[in-house]
Design an enzyme around this catalytic site. Structure first.
Site, short mmCIF file in Angstrom:
data_model
loop_
_atom_site.label_atom_id
_atom_site.label_comp_id
_atom_site.label_asym_id
_atom_site.label_seq_id
_atom_site.Cartn_x
_atom_site.Cartn_y
_atom_site.Cartn_z
N HIS A 68 0.82 -1.22 0.00
CA HIS A 68 0.00 0.00 0.00
C HIS A 68 0.86 1.27 0.00
O HIS A 68 0.68 2.13 -0.89
CB HIS A 68 -0.97 -0.01 1.18
CG HIS A 68 -1.65 1.31 1.42
ND1 HIS A 68 -2.49 1.90 0.50
CD2 HIS A 68 -1.57 2.18 2.48
CE1 HIS A 68 -2.92 3.05 0.98
NE2 HIS A 68 -2.38 3.24 2.17
N HIS A 92 4.14 6.71 5.58
CA HIS A 92 3.00 7.49 6.07
C HIS A 92 2.15 6.77 7.12
O HIS A 92 1.41 7.42 7.86
CB HIS A 92 2.13 7.97 4.91
CG HIS A 92 1.20 6.94 4.34
ND1 HIS A 92 1.57 6.10 3.32
CD2 HIS A 92 -0.08 6.61 4.65
CE1 HIS A 92 0.55 5.31 3.01
NE2 HIS A 92 -0.46 5.60 3.81
N GLU A 96 1.09 5.51 12.87
CA GLU A 96 -0.26 5.06 13.19
C GLU A 96 -0.34 3.56 13.46
O GLU A 96 -1.09 3.12 14.33
CB GLU A 96 -1.17 5.44 12.01
CG GLU A 96 -2.65 5.41 12.31
CD GLU A 96 -3.44 5.89 11.11
OE1 GLU A 96 -4.43 5.23 10.76
OE2 GLU A 96 -3.05 6.92 10.52
N ASP A 97 0.42 2.76 12.69
CA ASP A 97 0.25 1.30 12.72
C ASP A 97 1.41 0.53 13.35
O ASP A 97 1.34 -0.69 13.46
CB ASP A 97 0.03 0.77 11.30
CG ASP A 97 -1.28 1.26 10.70
OD1 ASP A 97 -2.18 1.64 11.48
OD2 ASP A 97 -1.40 1.28 9.47
N ASP A 159 -2.96 8.47 -0.93
CA ASP A 159 -3.37 7.38 -0.03
C ASP A 159 -4.85 7.04 -0.24
O ASP A 159 -5.23 5.87 -0.38
CB ASP A 159 -3.10 7.83 1.41
CG ASP A 159 -3.69 6.88 2.45
OD1 ASP A 159 -3.39 5.67 2.37
OD2 ASP A 159 -4.45 7.34 3.32
N ASP A 279 -23.93 17.98 -23.59
CA ASP A 279 -22.46 18.10 -23.67
C ASP A 279 -21.78 16.94 -22.93
O ASP A 279 -21.12 17.13 -21.92
CB ASP A 279 -21.99 19.45 -23.14
CG ASP A 279 -22.52 19.77 -21.75
OD1 ASP A 279 -23.54 19.16 -21.37
OD2 ASP A 279 -21.93 20.61 -21.07
#
Length: 725
Positions: A68, A92, A96-97, A159, A279
């Site tokens: 990812h 990134h 967080e993880d 992301d 259009d």
């Protein structure tokens, strides 16, 4: 170094998918086309670092998690962004993880990369927070990080784009939630920042996830409507290219079918059926010089007949995100409308890449006017930063959503400066766009030299002059018509501050009254004992204590007892004086509430009770609520009307009579003649056709005024009974 061709970038981003064969080698080969070898090596080092931290983690699809961040970096590499942004993209999710901290990233990769990674990381959940609050706080954190470095949002958009490409593995409810969030927040942000190709793919992917059946049927209907798209596009491209070459203009003509979601949005916005949307095809002409844009316009109009009302000059009046182009709609083959956009190559690069163009040109060693999207983005972020002060995260998020959908109008200040505002904006929005103080004190507006109300919608090309007064203040009714997030935020901030000021004044009166009844000197509010009471309640100063009492969060008699000597407080034996009632002046504003069950007016015998968040709620003494067992006796407060009470108060009347033509008009006339206003009328459902039962909510000055209104209504021949509710 030459910049990549935008068409190639857009195609690569739209078709790239992360497969098991995709890895760091493919990414570094791409980076080698435009970055020095030492920077490519740094990106590879970041990959090794990230792969070790994400070891053992897998996505919902089952593939290793590191794919990812690699895919996110690949999207940014296709946009030709700098190596700092690419390293931050690979890392990134590590804060967080994984167990890595911002300080560790700073040590290993530098402060810039650590700041970018931290900016993209979600807000850490606090106990008791809802999903909506976490989302709002994360979004506020992201936007605040953007004010420091705009590359934060580029990483976040890349992301989100990869997450949307791989959304199919999610369960239905989560897929729809993420798709809706993308349409409401991230696609509009991409549009606001001018990153066209990310916006269109996010919209189409979210549309397909949110309304899968609708998207399939819609795509088939468009295909049937257009027919052989390829041959039509080739024919129009050929005719336009030939006409331009004949006039000696070197131009590139590219045709396309418009993306599904833009067509769908247009149909919903204008309430059109698909056959009415003509259009469906768009053509882009790119030229070298600005002069050629206007020459091209004349040539296009000579080949295909223009629809005069569908022309926009975004070169002279750029969009709010810096976008520049000429837009014209013409009648093409077989009567089909086609949209033609004409721009220079630099304008096209900005139109496709938006704020990302700044770093692309920087890497290419070129300095041109690509700073325009950057400047406009920073102006927008600055306004967001200003309006977020003191605002709850959820309210801030809603304000930003409002601000992300600007269908613009261009107006002028008296000095000739251009202001861009959303369509439907009013002079109040204009005033706040100039300065907060101007908005706070505006009382009227001159639009093209004519006095107009503050709720008048403004139109393109108008000159707006704001008339102010020192005594004027924001009005809560303005929230019903303002369109800009800044105006809405400033008005709410003022009303909140006003409520706090009123709560402080009322709280002081309540506490002083309670202390007088306990025969306590007011000086105790300023001595060391006050500090002990504040510490007990966890408050910073006496004004916070007054505010909490005025808002009904604490009862003044209980607070006052803490100022008694210890022995007296414990024994409860106090020599209290006669309890004098609190005088209601009618000017207490937001923290005094008049109960709707009995609607008290001056002259009524009244009492009140403390309600958390509402302050004092006033009832008539004969109201059933005064005997409500759910309200403790000690919560009731003795009240009287002050001698100087003034203003209008709401009362409710029940009128019964014979159902005759003109009865309602007659009653309304009598109410007006008695100098009262009707707020609301309710007609009870008729039991028979002969009787009428109506309820009127009216405004009166006091009980005497109310009695005069009732007497005038009773004099009507068809009225049998008038009672106060």
């Amino acid at each position: 170094m030459d910049l990549p061709v935008i068409q190639r970038i857009g195609s690569a981003i739209r078709t790239q998918r992360v497969e098991r064969s995709f890895g760091i080698d493919a990414l570094t080969r791409l980076l080698g086309e435009y970055l020095p070898e030492e920077q490519v090596s740094e990106v590879r080092r970041a990959y090794v670092y990230g792969a070790q931290l994400h070891e053992g983690q897998r996505r919902t699809s089952g593939e290793p998690y590191i794919y990812h961040p690699l895919a996110v970096a690949r999207i940014l590499a296709d946009m030709r962004l700098d190596h700092t942004t690419l390293i931050a993209a690979i890392l990134h999710d590590v804060i967080e993880d994984t167990g890595v901290t911002k300080e560790e990233i700073t040590r290993d990769f530098g402060a810039d990369i650590a700041q970018l990674v931290d900016g993209v990381s979600k807000f850490r959940k606090a106990e008791g927070m809802t999903r909506a609050e976490i989302q709002a706080e994360s979004f506020r954190k992201l936007l605040m990080a953007m004010t420091q470095d705009l590359r934060v949002i580029l990483i976040k958009l890349a992301d989100r784009l990869h997450n949307m490409r791989t959304l199919g593995v999610m369960e239905s409810a989560k897929r729809r939630r993420i798709a809706r969030e993308t349409l409401e927040i991230y696609a509009p942000i991409a549009q606001r920042l001018g990153i066209h190709f990310i916006r269109t793919e996010l919209e189409d992917l979210a549309f397909a996830s949110l309304y899968p059946n609708r998207a399939v049927v819609f795509a088939a209907a468009i295909k049937e409507q257009i027919g052989d798209t390829k041959s039509i596009i080739n024919d129009i491209e050929s005719r336009l290219s030939k006409a331009l070459r004949a006039e000696g203009i070197g131009a590139t003509v590219v045709g396309r079918q418009k993306n599904l979601y833009s067509i769908y949005s247009k149909m919903r916005r204008k309430r059109l059926r698909l056959p009415a949307v003509m259009d469906l095809l768009g053509f882009r002409i790119t030229v070298s010089k600005l002069d050629d844009c206007y020459r091209c316009l004349g040539i296009v109009h000579s080949v295909y007949r223009p629809v005069s009302e569908l022309f926009n000059d975004y070169i002279a009046n750029p969009k709010i995100n810096g976008y520049q182009s000429l837009h014209t709609t013409c009648v093409g083959p077989r009567g089909r409308k086609i949209e033609v956009q004409i721009r220079t190559r630099d304008m096209h690069h900005i139109a496709e890449s938006g704020i990302a163009a700044h770093w692309q040109y920087k890497l290419g060693g070129r300095t041109t006017s690509v700073a325009a999207p950057q400047v406009r983005a920073r102006e927008w972020l600055s306004s967001l930063f200003e309006m977020q002060g003191g605002t709850a995260a959820i309210d801030f998020l809603e304000n930003v959503k409002v601000d992300l959908f600007p269908d613009e109008v261009y107006v002028f200040t008296p000095k000739g400066e251009i202001r861009r505002l959303p369509r439907g904006a009013t002079p109040v929005d204009f005033a706040y766009s100039v300065h907060t103080e101007l908005g706070d004190h505006c009382v009227a507006a001159r639009i093209d030299q004519h006095l107009e109300p503050l709720n008048s919608p403004i139109s393109n090309g108008q000159t707006i002059e704001i008339i102010t007064a020192n005594h004027a203040r924001p009005n809560a009714t303005w929230l019903n018509f303002v369109k800009t997030a800044k105006a809405r935020s400033c008005i709410r901030h003022y009303l909140k501050t006003q409520r706090e000021d009123e709560a402080i004044r009322l709280g002081r009166r309540l506490l002083e009254k309670a202390m007088r009844e306990l025969k306590l000197p007011m000086a105790r509010l300023k001595n060391e004992q006050a500090d002990e009471v504040l510490k007990l309640y966890g408050l910073d100063d006496v004004e916070d204590l007054y505010s909490s009492i005025g808002l009904g969060q604490r009862l003044a008699p209980l607070v006052a007892r803490h100022f008694l000597p210890d022995a007296t407080r414990i024994s409860g034996t106090t020599a209290t004086g006669d309890a004098s009632p609190l005088a209601v002046e009618g000017t207490e504003g937001l923290i005094l509430d008049y109960a709707k069950c009995c609607r008290p007016v001056p002259g009524d015998d009244i009492r009140g009770h403390i309600s958390v968040g509402r302050g004092i709620v006033i009832h008539r003494m004969d109201c059933k609520q005064t005997h409500n067992r759910k309200i403790s006796p000690q919560d009731w407060l003795s009240l009287v009307w002050a001698d100087n009470v003034s203003g209008d108060y709401v009362a409710e009347l029940r009128v019964q009579g014979s159902n005759r033509r003109g009865l309602l008009a007659s009653i309304a006339s009598e109410i007006a003649a008695a100098e009262s206003s009707i707020e609301n009328v309710h007609m009870a459902e008729r039991v028979d056709t002969e009787s009428a039962d109506m309820r009127f909510v009216i405004t009166v000055h006091d009980r005497t005024h109310l009695a005069r209104v009732m007497r005038r209504i009773r004099r009507l021949s068809n009225v049998a009974k008038v009672t106060r509710v």
